[in-house]
Design a protein around this motif. Structure first.
Motif, PDB file in Angstrom:
ATOM      1  N   ARG A   1      52.749  61.913  46.489  1.00 35.02           N
ATOM      2  CA  ARG A   1      54.274  61.771  45.989  1.00 35.02           C
ATOM      3  C   ARG A   1      55.302  62.132  47.032  1.00 35.02           C
ATOM      4  NH1 ARG A   1      52.476  64.861  41.344  1.00 35.02           N
ATOM      5  NH2 ARG A   1      51.477  63.369  39.924  1.00 35.02           N
TER       6      ARG A   1
ATOM      7  N   SER B   1      59.816  55.927  46.633  1.00 36.44           N
ATOM      8  CA  SER B   1      59.832  56.884  45.179  1.00 36.44           C
ATOM      9  C   SER B   1      59.254  55.726  44.220  1.00 36.44           C
ATOM     10  CB  SER B   1      61.310  57.243  44.855  1.00 36.44           C
ATOM     11  OG  SER B   1      61.197  57.623  43.573  1.00 36.44           O
TER      12      SER B   1
ATOM     13  N   HIS C   1      57.649  60.784  42.985  1.00 31.95           N
ATOM     14  CA  HIS C   1      58.494  61.773  43.766  1.00 31.95           C
ATOM     15  C   HIS C   1      58.283  63.005  42.829  1.00 31.95           C
ATOM     16  CE1 HIS C   1      62.030  60.221  41.356  1.00 31.95           C
ATOM     17  NE2 HIS C   1      62.119  61.520  41.028  1.00 31.95           N
ATOM     18  N   GLU C   2      58.546  64.256  43.805  1.00 33.84           N
ATOM     19  CA  GLU C   2      58.398  65.751  42.960  1.00 33.84           C
ATOM     20  C   GLU C   2      59.754  65.930  42.644  1.00 33.84           C
ATOM     21  OE1 GLU C   2      55.823  67.121  41.856  1.00 33.84           O
ATOM     22  OE2 GLU C   2      54.247  66.298  43.125  1.00 33.84           O
ATOM     23  N   LYS C   3      59.921  66.797  41.567  1.00 34.88           N
ATOM     24  CA  LYS C   3      61.129  67.534  41.451  1.00 34.88           C
ATOM     25  C   LYS C   3      61.824  68.196  42.612  1.00 34.88           C
ATOM     26  CE  LYS C   3      63.729  70.638  38.334  1.00 34.88           C
ATOM     27  NZ  LYS C   3      63.389  71.795  37.234  1.00 34.88           N
ATOM     28  N   GLY C   4      63.215  67.586  43.008  1.00 33.94           N
ATOM     29  CA  GLY C   4      63.786  68.342  44.200  1.00 33.94           C
ATOM     30  C   GLY C   4      63.434  67.543  45.450  1.00 33.94           C
TER      31      GLY C   4
ATOM     32  N   ALA D   1      66.959  63.875  42.384  1.00 31.50           N
ATOM     33  CA  ALA D   1      65.541  63.986  41.895  1.00 31.50           C
ATOM     34  C   ALA D   1      65.650  65.258  40.985  1.00 31.50           C
ATOM     35  CB  ALA D   1      64.347  64.050  43.127  1.00 31.50           C
ATOM     36  N   HIS D   2      65.887  65.135  39.954  1.00 31.88           N
ATOM     37  CA  HIS D   2      65.793  66.199  38.762  1.00 31.88           C
ATOM     38  C   HIS D   2      64.630  66.596  38.194  1.00 31.88           C
ATOM     39  CE1 HIS D   2      70.157  66.232  39.727  1.00 31.88           C
ATOM     40  NE2 HIS D   2      70.202  65.145  39.100  1.00 31.88           N
ATOM     41  N   THR D   3      63.571  65.529  37.961  1.00 29.82           N
ATOM     42  CA  THR D   3      62.471  65.582  37.357  1.00 29.82           C
ATOM     43  C   THR D   3      61.356  64.975  38.134  1.00 29.82           C
ATOM     44  OG1 THR D   3      62.594  63.601  36.002  1.00 29.82           O
ATOM     45  CG2 THR D   3      63.429  65.848  34.902  1.00 29.82           C
ATOM     46  N   ARG D   4      60.044  65.207  38.055  1.00 30.55           N
ATOM     47  CA  ARG D   4      59.013  64.621  38.654  1.00 30.55           C
ATOM     48  C   ARG D   4      58.818  63.133  38.170  1.00 30.55           C
ATOM     49  NH1 ARG D   4      52.987  66.858  38.587  1.00 30.55           N
ATOM     50  NH2 ARG D   4      52.948  66.049  36.331  1.00 30.55           N
ATOM     51  N   ARG D   5      58.459  62.203  38.824  1.00 32.37           N
ATOM     52  CA  ARG D   5      58.210  60.755  38.595  1.00 32.37           C
ATOM     53  C   ARG D   5      57.192  60.198  39.224  1.00 32.37           C
ATOM     54  NH1 ARG D   5      59.936  55.612  40.026  1.00 32.37           N
ATOM     55  NH2 ARG D   5      60.935  54.399  38.496  1.00 32.37           N
TER      56      ARG D   5
END
Length: 374
Positions: free
Chosen positions: A191, A135, A140-143, A148-152
Motif C-alpha cells: 500500500r 492510491s 494507502h496507509e493512514k498518514g 489520508a486520515h484512515t487506511r484505505r
C-alpha cells in the motif's frame, strides 16, 4: 286413401331419416378430420414454439454475451475467443476503437469465468488524476499523504479472488507501470505509505483504444508490461466493418429506449435503416445508441424519425491523409468542440456527439494538449 297417404309419409320419413344418418356420419367424419387437423396444428405449433425458444437461446449463447449483439463474422470470432479464454486466469487485453463495446467483452469474460460469483471490479485509468491512481489501485496507509486520515484498501485488494478490469490502460502513468507489472508477475504489492508486502489472487483484464505497440516505440509505455498484458488480445471490430449487425442493434436500442420513454415505436422505414447501415459511425455503437435515442425523442408516432443528418464523408478524404492517428483524433475532437461551442458535457455537447464519457473526453483533451482558445 288415408292408408296411401300414411304409407307415403312413412317412406318420406324413412328416406329423410336415411339422409340424416348419412349427414350425421359425414359430420362425424368431418369432426374427426377437424379434430385430427387440430391435433396436428397444435403439435406443429408446439414444435414451432419449441424450435423458436431453442433458436432464441442459441442466438443468446452465440450472439449476445452480455448485450454483445450481432452475427457478423467479426463478432462471431470475438465471442469464440471470449468462450475460449473465459474459464482460465490468463490476462486478457481487449483492444478496439472508442465505443466498440470493449467493456461488454470484459464483462462477458468475467461472467463466463470461475470468478463470476464475485463482482467485477473496475478502474478507469483515464478518469482519475495521476496522483490518485496509485492510491486507487494499491490503497494507502493512514498518514501516507496529506488528507489520508484512515487506511484505505485499493482495488487490487478488493479484487482479491475476482477480476480487476483496468479500462483505458494506455493512460496509466509510466511511473506506475512497474508496480502493475510486479502484481502481474508475482501477485505482490505494498500500500502507498506501507512496508508490508501483500499478496492477491486477482485476474487482470485490460482495455484500451490506443496502439500500445506504438506507445512502446515512443517510450510512453513499458515494453515488458505490454508483453505481459498482450498474452491473449481480443480486438473489437468497429461498427463500419460489421454493417450486417446494424439492423439487430437498431432493433435492440429502439425497443430498449422507446420502452424507457414510453413511446410505441413500431416502424423503421427502409430509408431510415439504409441511412443507419451506410453511415461510417466514427463513434461506433455508443454513437449509434445516442443517434437512436435522439430519433426516439424526435418521433411523435409509431414511425422512427431520425433527428441526425447522417452523411458519410467521401472515401478519398479518409484515404489520402498522411496524418498520424493521434493528430487525426486531435483534429476531429477540436472540430466537434468548435461545433458545440466547447461544451464538454450535457445535452448536445462534444462528449455526447463523440460517444464518450465527459471524464474520458477531458482525459483525451489533456493527453492531446487540447486547450480552449481564450
Amino acid at each position: 286413401m288415408h292408408q296411401k297417404f300414411h304409407g307415403e309419409l312413412e317412406n318420406l320419413v324413412e328416406k329423410r331419416t336415411a339422409e340424416l344418418l348419412v349427414a350425421k356420419n359425414e359430420a362425424e367424419k368431418g369432426k374427426q378430420v377437424a379434430e385430427a387437423s387440430l391435433l396436428e396444428i397444435n403439435k406443429l405449433k408446439y414444435q414451432l414454439e419449441t424450435e423458436k425458444a431453442y433458436l432464441q437461446e442459441e442466438i443468446k449463447l452465440k450472439y449476445n454475451h452480455g448485450n454483445i449483439i450481432g452475427q457478423s463474422e467479426g463478432i462471431k470470432y470475438v465471442l469464440f475467443k471470449i468462450e475460449q479464454i473465459a474459464a482460465s486466469d490468463t490476462t486478457v487485453l481487449v483492444l478496439g476503437e472508442t465505443g466498440t463495446g470493449k467493456e461488454l467483452a470484459v464483462r462477458a469474460i468475467h461472467d463466463l469465468s470461475l470468478r463470476k460469483n464475485r463482482a467485477l471490479i473496475k478502474v478507469n485509468c483515464a478518469a482519475l488524476p495521476s496522483n490518485l491512481i496509485e492510491s486507487e489501485l494499491f490503497g494507502h496507509e493512514k498518514g501516507a499523504f496529506s488528507g489520508a486520515h484512515t487506511r484505505r484498501l485499493g482495488r487490487f485488494e478488493i479484487a482479491d479472488g475476482t477480476t480487476l478490469f483496468l479500462d483505458e490502460i494506455g493512460e496509466l502513468p509510466l511511473e506506475l507501470q512497474s508496480r502493475l507489472l510486479r502484481v502481474l508477475q508475482d501477485g505482490e504489492f505494498e500500500r502507498l505509505g506501507g512496508t508490508r508486502t501483500l499478496q492477491v489472487n486477482t485476474r487482470i483484464i485490460a482495455a484500451t483504444n490506443r496502439n500500445l505497440k506504438a506507445e512502446v516505440d515512443k517510450g510512453a509505455f513499458r515494453e515488458d508490461l505490454w508483453y505481459r498484458l498482450n498474452v491473449f488480445p481480443i480486438t473489437m471490430p468497429p461498427l463500419r466493418d460489421r454493417s450486417e449487425d446494424i439492423p439487430m442493434l437498431v432493433d435492440y436500442y429502439v425497443k430498449k429506449i422507446s420502452k424507457r420513454m414510453g413511446k410505441p415505436i413500431k416502424v423503421i422505414s427502409d430509408n431510415v435503416m439504409n441511412a443507419l447501415r451506410t453511415y461510417h459511425w466514427p463513434g461506433n455503437i455508443r454513437q449509434l445508441e445516442n443517434v437512436i435515442e435522439r430519433a426516439v425523442i424526435n418521433s411523435s408516432g409509431p414511425k422512427l424519425r431520425l433527428a441526425d443528418d447522417l452523411k458519410t464523408p467521401p472515401v478519398k478524404h479518409l484515404c489520402t491523409s498522411h496524418k498520424t492517428l493521434e493528430s487525426v483524433e486531435r483534429d476531429y475532437i477540436i472540430q466537434i468542440l468548435e461545433q458545440t461551442q466547447w461544451k464538454i458535457g450535457g445535452n448536445k455537447s462534444a462528449s455526447e456527439f463523440l460517444g464518450l464519457n465527459r471524464s474520458t473526453l477531458r482525459a483525451r483533451m489533456r493527453k492531446l494538449n487540447i486547450l480552449k482558445p481564450t
